[in-house]
Scaffold this motif. Structure first.
Motif, PDB file in Angstrom:
ATOM      1  N   PHE A  66      27.407   8.377  30.000  1.00 38.14           N
ATOM      2  CA  PHE A  66      27.129   7.603  31.219  1.00 38.14           C
ATOM      3  C   PHE A  66      28.386   7.493  32.086  1.00 38.14           C
ATOM      4  O   PHE A  66      28.333   7.684  33.301  1.00 38.14           O
ATOM      5  CB  PHE A  66      26.636   6.208  30.834  1.00 38.14           C
ATOM      6  CG  PHE A  66      26.328   5.329  32.019  1.00 38.14           C
ATOM      7  CD1 PHE A  66      25.137   5.466  32.704  1.00 38.14           C
ATOM      8  CD2 PHE A  66      27.239   4.368  32.443  1.00 38.14           C
ATOM      9  CE1 PHE A  66      24.848   4.665  33.797  1.00 38.14           C
ATOM     10  CE2 PHE A  66      26.961   3.566  33.534  1.00 38.14           C
ATOM     11  CZ  PHE A  66      25.765   3.717  34.216  1.00 38.14           C
ATOM     12  N   VAL A  67      29.511   7.194  31.446  1.00 37.64           N
ATOM     13  CA  VAL A  67      30.753   6.985  32.183  1.00 37.64           C
ATOM     14  C   VAL A  67      31.276   8.287  32.783  1.00 37.64           C
ATOM     15  O   VAL A  67      31.783   8.316  33.906  1.00 37.64           O
ATOM     16  CB  VAL A  67      31.817   6.347  31.265  1.00 37.64           C
ATOM     17  CG1 VAL A  67      33.167   6.249  31.978  1.00 37.64           C
ATOM     18  CG2 VAL A  67      31.359   4.972  30.810  1.00 37.64           C
ATOM     19  N   MET A  68      31.124   9.388  32.051  1.00 35.44           N
ATOM     20  CA  MET A  68      31.796  10.628  32.424  1.00 35.44           C
ATOM     21  C   MET A  68      30.894  11.670  33.072  1.00 35.44           C
ATOM     22  O   MET A  68      31.385  12.739  33.467  1.00 35.44           O
ATOM     23  CB  MET A  68      32.459  11.244  31.188  1.00 35.44           C
ATOM     24  CG  MET A  68      33.469  10.338  30.500  1.00 35.44           C
ATOM     25  SD  MET A  68      34.775   9.727  31.615  1.00 35.44           S
ATOM     26  CE  MET A  68      35.543  11.278  32.096  1.00 35.44           C
ATOM     27  N   ALA A  69      29.602  11.414  33.198  1.00 35.14           N
ATOM     28  CA  ALA A  69      28.702  12.439  33.735  1.00 35.14           C
ATOM     29  C   ALA A  69      29.049  12.822  35.176  1.00 35.14           C
ATOM     30  O   ALA A  69      29.155  14.013  35.501  1.00 35.14           O
ATOM     31  CB  ALA A  69      27.248  11.961  33.648  1.00 35.14           C
ATOM     32  N   ILE A  70      29.211  11.842  36.054  1.00 35.07           N
ATOM     33  CA  ILE A  70      29.540  12.140  37.455  1.00 35.07           C
ATOM     34  C   ILE A  70      30.930  12.772  37.568  1.00 35.07           C
ATOM     35  O   ILE A  70      31.099  13.786  38.263  1.00 35.07           O
ATOM     36  CB  ILE A  70      29.440  10.876  38.326  1.00 35.07           C
ATOM     37  CG1 ILE A  70      28.000  10.331  38.329  1.00 35.07           C
ATOM     38  CG2 ILE A  70      29.893  11.171  39.741  1.00 35.07           C
ATOM     39  CD1 ILE A  70      26.981  11.266  38.924  1.00 35.07           C
ATOM     40  N   PRO A  71      31.965  12.216  36.897  1.00 25.43           N
ATOM     41  CA  PRO A  71      33.251  12.916  36.909  1.00 25.43           C
ATOM     42  C   PRO A  71      33.164  14.340  36.354  1.00 25.43           C
ATOM     43  O   PRO A  71      33.850  15.241  36.847  1.00 25.43           O
ATOM     44  CB  PRO A  71      34.140  12.036  36.012  1.00 25.43           C
ATOM     45  CG  PRO A  71      33.557  10.674  36.126  1.00 25.43           C
ATOM     46  CD  PRO A  71      32.081  10.890  36.245  1.00 25.43           C
ATOM     47  N   SER A  72      32.309  14.545  35.357  1.00 26.32           N
ATOM     48  CA  SER A  72      32.135  15.890  34.809  1.00 26.32           C
ATOM     49  C   SER A  72      31.553  16.827  35.848  1.00 26.32           C
ATOM     50  O   SER A  72      31.957  17.996  35.954  1.00 26.32           O
ATOM     51  CB  SER A  72      31.218  15.845  33.580  1.00 26.32           C
ATOM     52  OG  SER A  72      31.797  15.118  32.536  1.00 26.32           O
ATOM     53  N   SER A  73      30.610  16.318  36.645  1.00 24.87           N
ATOM     54  CA  SER A  73      30.023  17.122  37.707  1.00 24.87           C
ATOM     55  C   SER A  73      31.085  17.525  38.727  1.00 24.87           C
ATOM     56  O   SER A  73      31.127  18.673  39.182  1.00 24.87           O
ATOM     57  CB  SER A  73      28.900  16.340  38.398  1.00 24.87           C
ATOM     58  OG  SER A  73      28.331  17.090  39.445  1.00 24.87           O
ATOM     59  N   GLY A  74      31.973  16.566  39.068  1.00 26.78           N
ATOM     60  CA  GLY A  74      33.060  16.879  39.996  1.00 26.78           C
ATOM     61  C   GLY A  74      34.042  17.883  39.413  1.00 26.78           C
ATOM     62  O   GLY A  74      34.535  18.767  40.119  1.00 26.78           O
ATOM     63  N   GLN A 126      27.456  19.274  28.381  1.00 33.88           N
ATOM     64  CA  GLN A 126      26.042  19.100  28.727  1.00 33.88           C
ATOM     65  C   GLN A 126      25.829  19.211  30.233  1.00 33.88           C
ATOM     66  O   GLN A 126      24.829  19.788  30.684  1.00 33.88           O
ATOM     67  CB  GLN A 126      25.548  17.736  28.233  1.00 33.88           C
ATOM     68  CG  GLN A 126      25.497  17.587  26.732  1.00 33.88           C
ATOM     69  CD  GLN A 126      24.159  18.030  26.151  1.00 33.88           C
ATOM     70  OE1 GLN A 126      23.464  18.862  26.716  1.00 33.88           O
ATOM     71  NE2 GLN A 126      23.810  17.479  25.012  1.00 33.88           N
ATOM     72  N   THR A 127      26.740  18.659  31.022  1.00 36.91           N
ATOM     73  CA  THR A 127      26.609  18.730  32.475  1.00 36.91           C
ATOM     74  C   THR A 127      26.662  20.175  32.948  1.00 36.91           C
ATOM     75  O   THR A 127      25.968  20.563  33.900  1.00 36.91           O
ATOM     76  CB  THR A 127      27.734  17.914  33.156  1.00 36.91           C
ATOM     77  OG1 THR A 127      27.672  16.557  32.688  1.00 36.91           O
ATOM     78  CG2 THR A 127      27.569  17.916  34.661  1.00 36.91           C
ATOM     79  N   ALA A 128      27.437  20.991  32.276  1.00 43.84           N
ATOM     80  CA  ALA A 128      27.535  22.400  32.656  1.00 43.84           C
ATOM     81  C   ALA A 128      26.357  23.206  32.138  1.00 43.84           C
ATOM     82  O   ALA A 128      25.816  24.070  32.839  1.00 43.84           O
ATOM     83  CB  ALA A 128      28.840  22.993  32.124  1.00 43.84           C
ATOM     84  N   ALA A 129      25.918  22.935  30.930  1.00 44.89           N
ATOM     85  CA  ALA A 129      24.972  23.825  30.255  1.00 44.89           C
ATOM     86  C   ALA A 129      23.514  23.597  30.652  1.00 44.89           C
ATOM     87  O   ALA A 129      22.749  24.558  30.797  1.00 44.89           O
ATOM     88  CB  ALA A 129      25.119  23.674  28.744  1.00 44.89           C
ATOM     89  N   ILE A 393      22.246  13.504  32.637  1.00 48.79           N
ATOM     90  CA  ILE A 393      23.222  13.330  31.564  1.00 48.79           C
ATOM     91  C   ILE A 393      23.577  11.854  31.409  1.00 48.79           C
ATOM     92  O   ILE A 393      23.731  11.338  30.295  1.00 48.79           O
ATOM     93  CB  ILE A 393      24.492  14.160  31.840  1.00 48.79           C
ATOM     94  CG1 ILE A 393      24.177  15.655  31.774  1.00 48.79           C
ATOM     95  CG2 ILE A 393      25.598  13.813  30.848  1.00 48.79           C
ATOM     96  CD1 ILE A 393      23.704  16.134  30.426  1.00 48.79           C
ATOM     97  N   MET A 394      23.686  11.127  32.530  1.00 47.05           N
ATOM     98  CA  MET A 394      23.972   9.690  32.471  1.00 47.05           C
ATOM     99  C   MET A 394      22.889   8.947  31.706  1.00 47.05           C
ATOM    100  O   MET A 394      23.144   7.911  31.077  1.00 47.05           O
ATOM    101  CB  MET A 394      24.107   9.119  33.878  1.00 47.05           C
ATOM    102  CG  MET A 394      25.335   9.589  34.633  1.00 47.05           C
ATOM    103  SD  MET A 394      25.392   8.958  36.334  1.00 47.05           S
ATOM    104  CE  MET A 394      25.698   7.212  36.025  1.00 47.05           C
ATOM    105  N   ALA A 395      21.666   9.489  31.734  1.00 45.23           N
ATOM    106  CA  ALA A 395      20.547   8.834  31.049  1.00 45.23           C
ATOM    107  C   ALA A 395      20.736   8.815  29.543  1.00 45.23           C
ATOM    108  O   ALA A 395      20.042   8.068  28.836  1.00 45.23           O
ATOM    109  CB  ALA A 395      19.235   9.543  31.403  1.00 45.23           C
TER     110      ALA A 395
END
Length: 460
Positions: A66-74, A126-129, A393-395
């Motif tokens: 949850f914390v890192m999904a948006i930063p991971s997208s960036g 997970q955000t990438a794959a 992913i945040m879910a």
């Protein structure tokens, strides 16, 4: 034709190589993730925790998504999908190596920090794959492709608890709560220190192996993809993208559904060991309850095999999700209301309470939820697919919150003694707490029937 299918850019036509690499990645996801199941009762004993405190294992791990999904997208926006996979693996490696000092000091907070770091690495992976596998081929077969990856994930989930128990925790019978309680303060501290130190070597090896994998992925032939070649979204800030994508009800409802589904999946896999221990499922060596997560993973692998075989040729992913939701509702009701002293004999394993088998069978109802929800939630998002994937992913926060709630409920209503539970004259708080999963499966059923069809909140 869907914009996403038009804009997909891959450096080679075949999907075989990327699918092979992604399948291997999902095996790593599964191995790291499903070690949490046996770690919960392990830390409960080694760090002297209550039931609810022990479930901070899952909280620390899954809250990272949850914390890192948006930063991971960036991050992936800047470095690309391939480099994102390598970076995610390096982060996981660092988290695994942190188990060494945590075990040296037997400090639960340090273990939680290591698990959070590993969860952060998995959030990047997970955000990438996941968006990659949705768009790499025809949408109608996306659930089948994700099922292949999911089968690798759950196969690793089957292997991980058995490997940890067999190679590392095979002497858990020497560390029962009764034996520990009989020791004086000095002996008790020494015994628990020795128990915690057993995690050092396997996690060092795992960290080093994953680091080598990161290097191999960096130089692998995995192609890059672009989900927004026409630039419809590239000029928007991350906050503008979030605001715009929240106007898509199929995604918002998909995020809610995925959150509740992940809660069901995590509880089915990670709570079964502690529940089995409460019901006296020890086996000859006193450690059989640590292996119960593998039963849930076996049920999930069977479900994924069915998905690969049946979707989309014989059954649509929508129908598969409907069946999953309905089966989940039935299983939850049976788990909560059935007597814990009904026993089932299966070849080659200790006598098991039927209710334990029913918890494992939730793996079957969960198997096709992830591969069905993802393509249904991301449908028609076009250039917003990347941010939509990050929100999905945040879910995964459902895997952080619900186990804590489960543990708290189990602690608060568990007033029966062990003898009454084993005799079947009372139910443990663990058993009754599974009722919190009923809304999860009802939401899955709703999303399959109607929720995924909505394209405007005005018509929802």
């Amino acid at each position: 034709m869907n914009v996403m299918n038009n804009t997909l850019s891959i450096k080679q036509n075949s999907t075989l190589i990327p699918m092979a690499i992604l399948t291997f990645m999902f095996f790593i996801f599964g191995f790291v993730t499903w070690l949490n199941g046996p770690l919960i009762p392990f830390f409960k004993l080694a760090c002297e925790l209550t039931e609810s405190q022990a479930y901070f294992v899952t909280f620390a791990f899954y809250i990272a998504y949850f914390v890192m999904a948006i930063p991971s997208s960036g991050l992936i926006e800047r470095v690309g999908y391939k480099n994102g996979l390598s970076i995610g693996l390096i982060i996981i490696s660092f988290g695994a190596l942190m188990f060494y000092p945590a075990a040296e000091s037997r400090t639960f907070v340090m273990f939680l920090g290591a698990l959070f770091i590993m969860g952060t690495g998995l959030a990047v992976l997970q955000t990438a794959a996941n968006p990659y596998v949705v768009v790499i081929g025809p949408r109608e077969s996306a659930a089948a492709r994700i099922s292949i990856l999911g089968m690798a994930n759950k196969l690793a989930g089957f292997i991980a608890p058995l490997a940890l128990t067999t190679l590392v925790l095979s002497n858990m019978g020497d560390y029962t709560a009764d034996k520990i309680a009989s020791l004086n303060v000095t002996q008790k501290a020494a015994a628990l220190d020795s128990l915690a130190l057993q995690l050092q070597v396997p996690y060092i090896f795992m960290g080093l192996i994953i680091f080598v994998l990161a290097i191999l992925v960096k130089f692998s032939p995995l192609p890059e993809i672009s989900l927004d070649e026409d630039g419809d979204v590239a000029h928007q800030s991350i906050f503008q993208q979030i605001r715009n994508v929240l106007k898509r009800p199929q995604l918002v409802l998909g995020v809610i559904t995925l959150m509740l589904y992940v809660a069901a999946e995590v509880l089915a896999g990670d709570s079964i060991g502690g529940f089995g221990k409460r019901l006296g499922v020890y086996g000859d060596n006193g450690d059989f309850y640590l292996k119960l997560t593998s039963f849930t993973m076996t049920a999930m692998v069977i479900g994924y095999i069915l998905g690969i075989t049946l979707i989309p040729k014989y059954v649509s992913q929508v129908t598969a999700l409907k069946v999953s939701g309905l089966l989940g509702v039935i299983l939850v009701l049976l788990i909560v209301f059935i007597s814990p002293n009904i026993m089932i004999a299966l070849p080659g394993i200790p006598l098991l309470p039927l209710v334990i088998i029913l918890v494992a069978l939730m793996g079957l109802s969960n198997a096709l939820c992830w591969p069905a929800i993802w393509p249904m939630a991301l449908q028609d998002l076009g250039g917003y697919t990347k941010i939509g994937g990050a929100m999905l992913i945040m879910a995964i926060i459902g895997g952080a919150v619900f186990p804590l709630l489960y543990g708290a409920i189990a602690d608060s209503i568990d007033v029966s003694n062990q003898a009454e539970i084993l005799e079947g004259t009372a139910k443990s708080g663990n058993q009754l707490a599974y009722l919190i999963l009923l809304p999860s499966y009802l939401m899955i059923l709703f999303f399959a029937i109607k929720g995924h069809k909505y394209r405007s909140w005005n018509k929802a």
